[in-house]
Design a protein around this motif. Structure first.
Motif, PDB file in Angstrom:
ATOM      1  N   PHE A  72       4.222  -9.492  -8.961  1.00  0.00           N
ATOM      2  CA  PHE A  72       2.931 -10.107  -9.267  1.00  0.00           C
ATOM      3  C   PHE A  72       1.804  -9.432  -8.490  1.00  0.00           C
ATOM      4  CE2 PHE A  72      -0.403 -13.178  -8.278  1.00  0.00           C
ATOM      5  CZ  PHE A  72      -0.815 -13.508  -9.559  1.00  0.00           C
ATOM      6  N   GLU A  73       2.040  -9.184  -7.213  1.00  0.00           N
ATOM      7  CA  GLU A  73       1.022  -8.554  -6.370  1.00  0.00           C
ATOM      8  C   GLU A  73       0.680  -7.146  -6.867  1.00  0.00           C
ATOM      9  OE1 GLU A  73       0.326  -7.223  -1.726  1.00  0.00           O
ATOM     10  OE2 GLU A  73       1.931  -8.618  -2.199  1.00  0.00           O
ATOM     11  N   ILE A  74       1.678  -6.368  -7.218  1.00  0.00           N
ATOM     12  CA  ILE A  74       1.437  -5.009  -7.710  1.00  0.00           C
ATOM     13  C   ILE A  74       0.704  -5.044  -9.052  1.00  0.00           C
ATOM     14  CG2 ILE A  74       2.535  -2.867  -8.518  1.00  0.00           C
ATOM     15  CD1 ILE A  74       4.798  -3.523  -6.464  1.00  0.00           C
ATOM     16  N   LYS A  75       1.120  -5.940  -9.939  1.00  0.00           N
ATOM     17  CA  LYS A  75       0.431  -6.052 -11.230  1.00  0.00           C
ATOM     18  C   LYS A  75      -1.025  -6.475 -11.050  1.00  0.00           C
ATOM     19  CE  LYS A  75       4.306  -6.781 -14.342  1.00  0.00           C
ATOM     20  NZ  LYS A  75       4.954  -7.686 -15.302  1.00  0.00           N
ATOM     21  N   SER A  76      -1.277  -7.345 -10.088  1.00  0.00           N
ATOM     22  CA  SER A  76      -2.654  -7.747  -9.800  1.00  0.00           C
ATOM     23  C   SER A  76      -3.470  -6.569  -9.292  1.00  0.00           C
ATOM     24  CB  SER A  76      -2.675  -8.873  -8.770  1.00  0.00           C
ATOM     25  OG  SER A  76      -2.122 -10.038  -9.300  1.00  0.00           O
ATOM     26  N   LYS A  77      -2.876  -5.764  -8.419  1.00  0.00           N
ATOM     27  CA  LYS A  77      -3.569  -4.570  -7.916  1.00  0.00           C
ATOM     28  C   LYS A  77      -3.869  -3.604  -9.057  1.00  0.00           C
ATOM     29  CE  LYS A  77      -1.718  -4.544  -3.208  1.00  0.00           C
ATOM     30  NZ  LYS A  77      -0.835  -3.827  -2.267  1.00  0.00           N
ATOM     31  N   LEU A  78      -2.899  -3.426  -9.948  1.00  0.00           N
ATOM     32  CA  LEU A  78      -3.121  -2.538 -11.095  1.00  0.00           C
ATOM     33  C   LEU A  78      -4.245  -3.061 -11.989  1.00  0.00           C
ATOM     34  CD1 LEU A  78       0.549  -1.654 -12.041  1.00  0.00           C
ATOM     35  CD2 LEU A  78      -1.267   0.010 -11.568  1.00  0.00           C
ATOM     36  N   LYS A  79      -4.242  -4.358 -12.224  1.00  0.00           N
ATOM     37  CA  LYS A  79      -5.264  -4.960 -13.081  1.00  0.00           C
ATOM     38  C   LYS A  79      -6.655  -4.809 -12.473  1.00  0.00           C
ATOM     39  CE  LYS A  79      -5.861  -9.440 -12.945  1.00  0.00           C
ATOM     40  NZ  LYS A  79      -7.209  -9.573 -12.443  1.00  0.00           N
ATOM     41  N   ASP A  80      -6.749  -4.932 -11.156  1.00  0.00           N
ATOM     42  CA  ASP A  80      -8.041  -4.915 -10.480  1.00  0.00           C
ATOM     43  C   ASP A  80      -8.511  -3.519 -10.070  1.00  0.00           C
ATOM     44  OD1 ASP A  80      -8.097  -7.664 -10.709  1.00  0.00           O
ATOM     45  OD2 ASP A  80      -7.273  -8.010  -8.713  1.00  0.00           O
ATOM     46  N   ILE A  89      -8.792  12.457  -9.139  1.00  0.00           N
ATOM     47  CA  ILE A  89      -7.475  12.729  -8.547  1.00  0.00           C
ATOM     48  C   ILE A  89      -7.031  11.548  -7.676  1.00  0.00           C
ATOM     49  CG2 ILE A  89      -6.181  14.274  -7.007  1.00  0.00           C
ATOM     50  CD1 ILE A  89      -6.961  15.631  -9.599  1.00  0.00           C
ATOM     51  N   GLU A  90      -7.936  11.040  -6.845  1.00  0.00           N
ATOM     52  CA  GLU A  90      -7.600   9.886  -5.998  1.00  0.00           C
ATOM     53  C   GLU A  90      -7.245   8.672  -6.853  1.00  0.00           C
ATOM     54  OE1 GLU A  90     -10.178   9.573  -2.102  1.00  0.00           O
ATOM     55  OE2 GLU A  90     -11.410  10.238  -3.810  1.00  0.00           O
ATOM     56  N   TYR A  91      -8.039   8.433  -7.886  1.00  0.00           N
ATOM     57  CA  TYR A  91      -7.813   7.299  -8.782  1.00  0.00           C
ATOM     58  C   TYR A  91      -6.469   7.433  -9.485  1.00  0.00           C
ATOM     59  CZ  TYR A  91      -8.675   3.988 -12.604  1.00  0.00           C
ATOM     60  OH  TYR A  91      -8.585   2.956 -13.497  1.00  0.00           O
ATOM     61  N   PHE A  92      -6.184   8.609 -10.015  1.00  0.00           N
ATOM     62  CA  PHE A  92      -4.920   8.854 -10.692  1.00  0.00           C
ATOM     63  C   PHE A  92      -3.754   8.660  -9.731  1.00  0.00           C
ATOM     64  CE2 PHE A  92      -1.397  11.682 -11.754  1.00  0.00           C
ATOM     65  CZ  PHE A  92      -1.065  11.191 -13.006  1.00  0.00           C
ATOM     66  N   ASN A  93      -3.873   9.198  -8.507  1.00  0.00           N
ATOM     67  CA  ASN A  93      -2.795   9.069  -7.518  1.00  0.00           C
ATOM     68  C   ASN A  93      -2.561   7.604  -7.140  1.00  0.00           C
ATOM     69  OD1 ASN A  93      -2.198  11.791  -7.437  1.00  0.00           O
ATOM     70  ND2 ASN A  93      -3.591  12.188  -5.744  1.00  0.00           N
ATOM     71  N   GLU A  94      -3.627   6.841  -7.018  1.00  0.00           N
ATOM     72  CA  GLU A  94      -3.489   5.414  -6.707  1.00  0.00           C
ATOM     73  C   GLU A  94      -2.776   4.684  -7.846  1.00  0.00           C
ATOM     74  OE1 GLU A  94      -3.819   2.080  -4.300  1.00  0.00           O
ATOM     75  OE2 GLU A  94      -4.309   4.159  -3.787  1.00  0.00           O
ATOM     76  N   LEU A  95      -3.165   4.964  -9.075  1.00  0.00           N
ATOM     77  CA  LEU A  95      -2.490   4.369 -10.234  1.00  0.00           C
ATOM     78  C   LEU A  95      -1.016   4.767 -10.268  1.00  0.00           C
ATOM     79  CD1 LEU A  95      -5.005   4.793 -13.199  1.00  0.00           C
ATOM     80  CD2 LEU A  95      -4.006   2.653 -12.389  1.00  0.00           C
ATOM     81  N   MET A  97       0.905   5.761  -7.821  1.00  0.00           N
ATOM     82  CA  MET A  97       1.650   5.148  -6.724  1.00  0.00           C
ATOM     83  C   MET A  97       2.004   3.695  -7.054  1.00  0.00           C
ATOM     84  SD  MET A  97       0.490   4.521  -2.788  1.00  0.00           S
ATOM     85  CE  MET A  97      -0.573   3.170  -3.264  1.00  0.00           C
ATOM     86  N   LEU A  98       1.037   2.937  -7.590  1.00  0.00           N
ATOM     87  CA  LEU A  98       1.303   1.538  -7.935  1.00  0.00           C
ATOM     88  C   LEU A  98       2.345   1.431  -9.051  1.00  0.00           C
ATOM     89  CD1 LEU A  98      -2.301   0.083  -7.720  1.00  0.00           C
ATOM     90  CD2 LEU A  98      -0.372  -0.482  -6.248  1.00  0.00           C
ATOM     91  N   TRP A  99       2.268   2.292 -10.062  1.00  0.00           N
ATOM     92  CA  TRP A  99       3.261   2.268 -11.148  1.00  0.00           C
ATOM     93  C   TRP A  99       4.646   2.599 -10.624  1.00  0.00           C
ATOM     94  CZ3 TRP A  99       3.115  -0.299 -15.332  1.00  0.00           C
ATOM     95  CH2 TRP A  99       1.911  -0.555 -15.971  1.00  0.00           C
ATOM     96  N   GLN A 100       4.739   3.560  -9.709  1.00  0.00           N
ATOM     97  CA  GLN A 100       6.044   3.902  -9.140  1.00  0.00           C
ATOM     98  C   GLN A 100       6.588   2.764  -8.307  1.00  0.00           C
ATOM     99  OE1 GLN A 100       5.407   7.602  -7.097  1.00  0.00           O
ATOM    100  NE2 GLN A 100       5.356   8.783  -8.983  1.00  0.00           N
ATOM    101  N   GLU A 101       5.695   2.109  -7.559  1.00  0.00           N
ATOM    102  CA  GLU A 101       6.129   0.975  -6.752  1.00  0.00           C
ATOM    103  C   GLU A 101       6.617  -0.177  -7.629  1.00  0.00           C
ATOM    104  OE1 GLU A 101       4.359  -1.837  -3.172  1.00  0.00           O
ATOM    105  OE2 GLU A 101       3.196  -0.113  -3.857  1.00  0.00           O
TER     106      GLU A 101
END
Length: 102
Positions: A72-80, A89-95, A97-101
């Motif tokens: 739930f926490e990871i999905k919330s981070k992805l949504k926000d 590049i930073e934005y893509f890497n953050e996305l 990382m969250l998808w991999q997590e």
């Protein structure tokens, strides 16, 4: 004191002479558990009556085996997540990382 969360020390009857000692030790363990948490999380566990109950509830909510809270926490981070001031590049890497997590 680990025995108070593994239930190797059973809660005696209230009339048992060892009850006061059990209650004191259980309260100490409960305080250790609650005080080791962030205050916004620990408030949820203050109503529980024993160290074992706190331990079991936290384990259920946050263990890797039952990781609904983490998902739930990871999905919330992805949504926000927004690019904002990050470059692409930073934005893509953050996305990524969250998808991999997840």
């Amino acid at each position: 004191k680990i025995r108070y969360i593994t239930c190797k020390v059973q809660q005696p009857n209230v009339n048992d002479p060892t009850y006061k000692n059990w209650e004191l030790n259980s309260s100490i363990v409960m305080a250790w558990l609650v005080n080791s948490m962030e205050s916004r999380i620990s408030r949820t566990y203050l109503f529980l009556q024993t160290a074992k109950a706190i331990w079991d509830t936290v384990n259920k909510n946050y263990s890797d085996l039952e990781n609904a809270s983490q998902v739930f926490e990871i999905k919330s981070k992805l949504k926000d997540l927004r690019q904002g001031s990050m470059d692409i590049i930073e934005y893509f890497n953050e996305l990524q990382m969250l998808w991999q997590e997840l």
